[in-house]
Structures are given as structure tokens and as C-alpha cells.
Design a protein around this motif. Structure first.
Motif, PDB file in Angstrom:
ATOM      1  N   MET A   1      42.421  51.258  37.037  1.00 25.70           N
ATOM      2  CA  MET A   1      43.024  49.844  36.918  1.00 25.70           C
ATOM      3  C   MET A   1      43.713  49.766  35.483  1.00 25.70           C
ATOM      4  SD  MET A   1      41.254  46.078  37.284  1.00 25.70           S
ATOM      5  CE  MET A   1      39.967  46.598  38.360  1.00 25.70           C
ATOM      6  N   ASN A   2      44.935  49.489  35.585  1.00 26.26           N
ATOM      7  CA  ASN A   2      45.899  49.330  34.248  1.00 26.26           C
ATOM      8  C   ASN A   2      45.484  47.837  33.698  1.00 26.26           C
ATOM      9  OD1 ASN A   2      48.077  48.601  32.850  1.00 26.26           O
ATOM     10  ND2 ASN A   2      49.444  49.550  33.751  1.00 26.26           N
ATOM     11  N   GLN A   3      45.054  48.259  32.346  1.00 25.76           N
ATOM     12  CA  GLN A   3      44.609  46.656  31.545  1.00 25.76           C
ATOM     13  C   GLN A   3      45.446  45.746  31.495  1.00 25.76           C
ATOM     14  OE1 GLN A   3      41.858  46.451  29.477  1.00 25.76           O
ATOM     15  NE2 GLN A   3      41.109  48.210  30.671  1.00 25.76           N
ATOM     16  N   ASP A   4      46.802  45.724  31.895  1.00 27.96           N
ATOM     17  CA  ASP A   4      47.551  44.523  32.002  1.00 27.96           C
ATOM     18  C   ASP A   4      47.959  44.253  33.489  1.00 27.96           C
ATOM     19  OD1 ASP A   4      48.165  44.343  29.301  1.00 27.96           O
ATOM     20  OD2 ASP A   4      49.350  45.992  29.322  1.00 27.96           O
ATOM     21  N   SER A   5      47.223  44.850  34.441  1.00 23.61           N
ATOM     22  CA  SER A   5      47.654  44.611  35.810  1.00 23.61           C
ATOM     23  C   SER A   5      47.045  43.225  36.116  1.00 23.61           C
ATOM     24  CB  SER A   5      46.784  45.715  36.586  1.00 23.61           C
ATOM     25  OG  SER A   5      47.136  46.863  36.548  1.00 23.61           O
ATOM     26  N   GLN A   6      47.932  42.393  37.053  1.00 24.89           N
ATOM     27  CA  GLN A   6      47.399  41.114  37.591  1.00 24.89           C
ATOM     28  C   GLN A   6      46.692  41.411  38.654  1.00 24.89           C
ATOM     29  OE1 GLN A   6      48.961  38.535  34.950  1.00 24.89           O
ATOM     30  NE2 GLN A   6      48.350  37.600  36.938  1.00 24.89           N
ATOM     31  N   LEU A   7      45.838  40.759  38.646  1.00 26.95           N
ATOM     32  CA  LEU A   7      45.032  40.738  39.683  1.00 26.95           C
ATOM     33  C   LEU A   7      45.425  39.924  41.049  1.00 26.95           C
ATOM     34  CD1 LEU A   7      41.231  40.531  38.112  1.00 26.95           C
ATOM     35  CD2 LEU A   7      42.560  42.628  38.753  1.00 26.95           C
ATOM     36  N   ARG A   8      44.935  40.458  42.204  1.00 25.50           N
ATOM     37  CA  ARG A   8      45.474  39.430  43.479  1.00 25.50           C
ATOM     38  C   ARG A   8      45.240  37.795  43.500  1.00 25.50           C
ATOM     39  NH1 ARG A   8      40.907  38.704  46.843  1.00 25.50           N
ATOM     40  NH2 ARG A   8      39.119  39.828  46.644  1.00 25.50           N
ATOM     41  N   SER A   9      44.218  37.451  42.410  1.00 27.75           N
ATOM     42  CA  SER A   9      43.829  36.193  42.209  1.00 27.75           C
ATOM     43  C   SER A   9      43.221  36.027  40.938  1.00 27.75           C
ATOM     44  CB  SER A   9      42.856  35.689  43.470  1.00 27.75           C
ATOM     45  OG  SER A   9      42.709  34.337  43.474  1.00 27.75           O
ATOM     46  N   ARG A  10      42.917  34.608  40.448  1.00 19.90           N
ATOM     47  CA  ARG A  10      42.042  34.443  39.443  1.00 19.90           C
ATOM     48  C   ARG A  10      40.567  34.430  39.730  1.00 19.90           C
ATOM     49  NH1 ARG A  10      43.909  33.816  34.716  1.00 19.90           N
ATOM     50  NH2 ARG A  10      42.062  32.523  33.909  1.00 19.90           N
ATOM     51  N   PHE A  11      39.699  34.804  39.151  1.00 13.37           N
ATOM     52  CA  PHE A  11      38.239  34.903  39.470  1.00 13.37           C
ATOM     53  C   PHE A  11      37.473  34.215  38.258  1.00 13.37           C
ATOM     54  CE2 PHE A  11      40.365  38.504  41.797  1.00 13.37           C
ATOM     55  CZ  PHE A  11      39.905  38.412  42.908  1.00 13.37           C
ATOM     56  N   THR A  12      36.196  33.845  38.697  1.00 14.63           N
ATOM     57  CA  THR A  12      35.423  33.235  37.598  1.00 14.63           C
ATOM     58  C   THR A  12      33.932  34.052  37.740  1.00 14.63           C
ATOM     59  OG1 THR A  12      36.551  31.197  37.911  1.00 14.63           O
ATOM     60  CG2 THR A  12      34.084  31.081  36.887  1.00 14.63           C
ATOM     61  N   PHE A  13      33.406  34.359  36.632  1.00 13.90           N
ATOM     62  CA  PHE A  13      32.117  34.988  36.558  1.00 13.90           C
ATOM     63  C   PHE A  13      31.142  33.887  36.431  1.00 13.90           C
ATOM     64  CE2 PHE A  13      33.294  39.246  35.119  1.00 13.90           C
ATOM     65  CZ  PHE A  13      32.652  40.052  36.183  1.00 13.90           C
ATOM     66  N   TRP A  14      29.993  33.503  37.063  1.00 12.60           N
ATOM     67  CA  TRP A  14      28.962  32.816  37.081  1.00 12.60           C
ATOM     68  C   TRP A  14      27.737  33.285  36.759  1.00 12.60           C
ATOM     69  CZ3 TRP A  14      30.205  27.561  37.729  1.00 12.60           C
ATOM     70  CH2 TRP A  14      31.547  26.946  38.353  1.00 12.60           C
ATOM     71  N   LEU A  15      26.786  32.437  36.039  1.00 11.75           N
ATOM     72  CA  LEU A  15      25.425  32.990  35.761  1.00 11.75           C
ATOM     73  C   LEU A  15      24.486  32.090  36.258  1.00 11.75           C
ATOM     74  CD1 LEU A  15      23.353  35.039  34.537  1.00 11.75           C
ATOM     75  CD2 LEU A  15      23.572  33.770  32.302  1.00 11.75           C
ATOM     76  N   GLY A  34      33.106  32.535  32.564  1.00  6.09           N
ATOM     77  CA  GLY A  34      34.637  32.474  32.263  1.00  6.09           C
ATOM     78  C   GLY A  34      35.388  33.273  33.445  1.00  6.09           C
ATOM     79  N   SER A  35      36.945  32.739  33.459  1.00  4.43           N
ATOM     80  CA  SER A  35      37.773  33.238  34.332  1.00  4.43           C
ATOM     81  C   SER A  35      38.705  34.079  33.631  1.00  4.43           C
ATOM     82  CB  SER A  35      38.240  31.867  34.656  1.00  4.43           C
ATOM     83  OG  SER A  35      37.548  30.928  35.469  1.00  4.43           O
ATOM     84  N   PHE A  36      39.333  34.716  34.823  1.00  2.00           N
ATOM     85  CA  PHE A  36      40.191  35.949  34.233  1.00  2.00           C
ATOM     86  C   PHE A  36      41.284  36.190  35.446  1.00  2.00           C
ATOM     87  CE2 PHE A  36      36.267  37.822  36.080  1.00  2.00           C
ATOM     88  CZ  PHE A  36      36.960  38.631  37.120  1.00  2.00           C
ATOM     89  N   GLY A  37      42.375  36.704  35.154  1.00  2.62           N
ATOM     90  CA  GLY A  37      43.635  37.018  36.197  1.00  2.62           C
ATOM     91  C   GLY A  37      44.215  38.362  35.962  1.00  2.62           C
ATOM     92  N   THR A  38      43.734  39.020  35.006  1.00  6.70           N
ATOM     93  CA  THR A  38      44.337  40.415  34.569  1.00  6.70           C
ATOM     94  C   THR A  38      43.010  41.263  34.321  1.00  6.70           C
ATOM     95  OG1 THR A  38      44.288  40.212  32.096  1.00  6.70           O
ATOM     96  CG2 THR A  38      46.297  39.482  33.531  1.00  6.70           C
ATOM     97  N   ALA A  39      43.185  42.495  34.430  1.00  2.07           N
ATOM     98  CA  ALA A  39      42.286  43.548  34.210  1.00  2.07           C
ATOM     99  C   ALA A  39      41.774  43.538  32.843  1.00  2.07           C
ATOM    100  CB  ALA A  39      42.998  44.867  34.567  1.00  2.07           C
ATOM    101  N   ARG A  40      42.771  43.072  31.987  1.00  2.00           N
ATOM    102  CA  ARG A  40      42.412  43.200  30.554  1.00  2.00           C
ATOM    103  C   ARG A  40      41.422  42.175  30.213  1.00  2.00           C
ATOM    104  NH1 ARG A  40      44.589  45.371  25.981  1.00  2.00           N
ATOM    105  NH2 ARG A  40      46.459  45.722  26.972  1.00  2.00           N
ATOM    106  N   GLU A  41      41.633  40.840  30.987  1.00  2.00           N
ATOM    107  CA  GLU A  41      40.869  39.622  30.792  1.00  2.00           C
ATOM    108  C   GLU A  41      39.345  39.954  31.368  1.00  2.00           C
ATOM    109  OE1 GLU A  41      44.251  35.931  30.841  1.00  2.00           O
ATOM    110  OE2 GLU A  41      43.427  36.813  32.632  1.00  2.00           O
ATOM    111  N   PHE A  42      39.437  40.694  32.535  1.00  2.00           N
ATOM    112  CA  PHE A  42      38.153  41.126  33.230  1.00  2.00           C
ATOM    113  C   PHE A  42      37.174  41.849  32.197  1.00  2.00           C
ATOM    114  CE2 PHE A  42      35.846  44.525  35.075  1.00  2.00           C
ATOM    115  CZ  PHE A  42      35.019  44.146  35.772  1.00  2.00           C
TER     116      PHE A  42
END
Length: 105
Positions: A1-15, A34-42
Motif C-alpha cells: 500500500m503506497n503511503q500517500d494512497s487515498q483509501l476508498r473511504s474514511r475510517f475510524t478506529f474505536w476501542l 482516530g479517523s483516517f483516509g490515507t494509508a499514511r494516516e492509517f
């Protein structure tokens, strides 16, 4: 996965961490990581998260599309389900990572 790749959607991790599994209001024990929309943010979240093998008893991670909470009451989950896997010790981190990376594609 390319670090700057946009993901198909934004996602959120929960605990969720609960020593009492009979808690009346599950949503009260949820914490948004937290929420993320790119591979780098993930990777900026995932690389610092406690791995599944180290979670305390009763703790659960959730990964949902942004704007959807991991509760049955969220209208987006009306026809949803829940998948629980029992994994041999030593494989839990690998299985978790493979599942979420596949889901994010």
C-alpha cells in the motif's frame, strides 16, 4: 500500500475496554481512537496501537467507516452482523492486521 494512497473511504478506529460485560450502555465505554483516509494516516495510528495479543481481558478494537459508530443502534448497522474469530495464540496480531488491510483496500 503506497503511503500517500487515498483509501476508498474514511475510517475510524474505536476501542472498548470493559471489565463488566453486562454494562447497560455499551456506547458509554467506547472511545474513538482516530479517523483516517490515507494509508499514511492509517499507519500513523496503527503503528502506535496496542496489538491484539497485548489487550487486557474484555478489550475490543473496532474499525468502521467514518460516521458509523460500532453500536447496533446506528442506522447504518441495521442489517449488519458481527464476526468473532478464535485464533490460535501467536497468530492474533497477524490475523487482525491481514483482516484490516484487506478491508481498507
Amino acid at each position: 500500500m503506497n503511503q500517500d494512497s487515498q483509501l476508498r473511504s474514511r475510517f475510524t478506529f474505536w476501542l472498548s475496554v470493559s471489565k463488566d460485560q453486562n454494562i447497560d450502555n455499551f456506547s458509554d465505554q467506547l472511545k474513538q481512537i482516530g479517523s483516517f483516509g490515507t494509508a499514511r494516516e492509517f499507519w500513523s495510528y496503527y503503528s502506535y496501537m496496542v496489538k491484539p495479543e497485548k489487550l487486557p481481558f474484555g478489550a475490543q478494537f473496532f474499525l468502521f467507516q467514518e460516521q458509523i459508530q460500532p453500536v447496533w443502534e446506528d442506522p447504518q448497522n441495521m442489517n449488519g452482523g458481527r464476526l468473532i474469530l478464535r485464533v490460535k495464540r501467536g497468530f492474533e496480531n497477524r490475523v487482525w492486521e491481514e483482516l484490516i488491510l484487506h478491508y481498507l483496500k
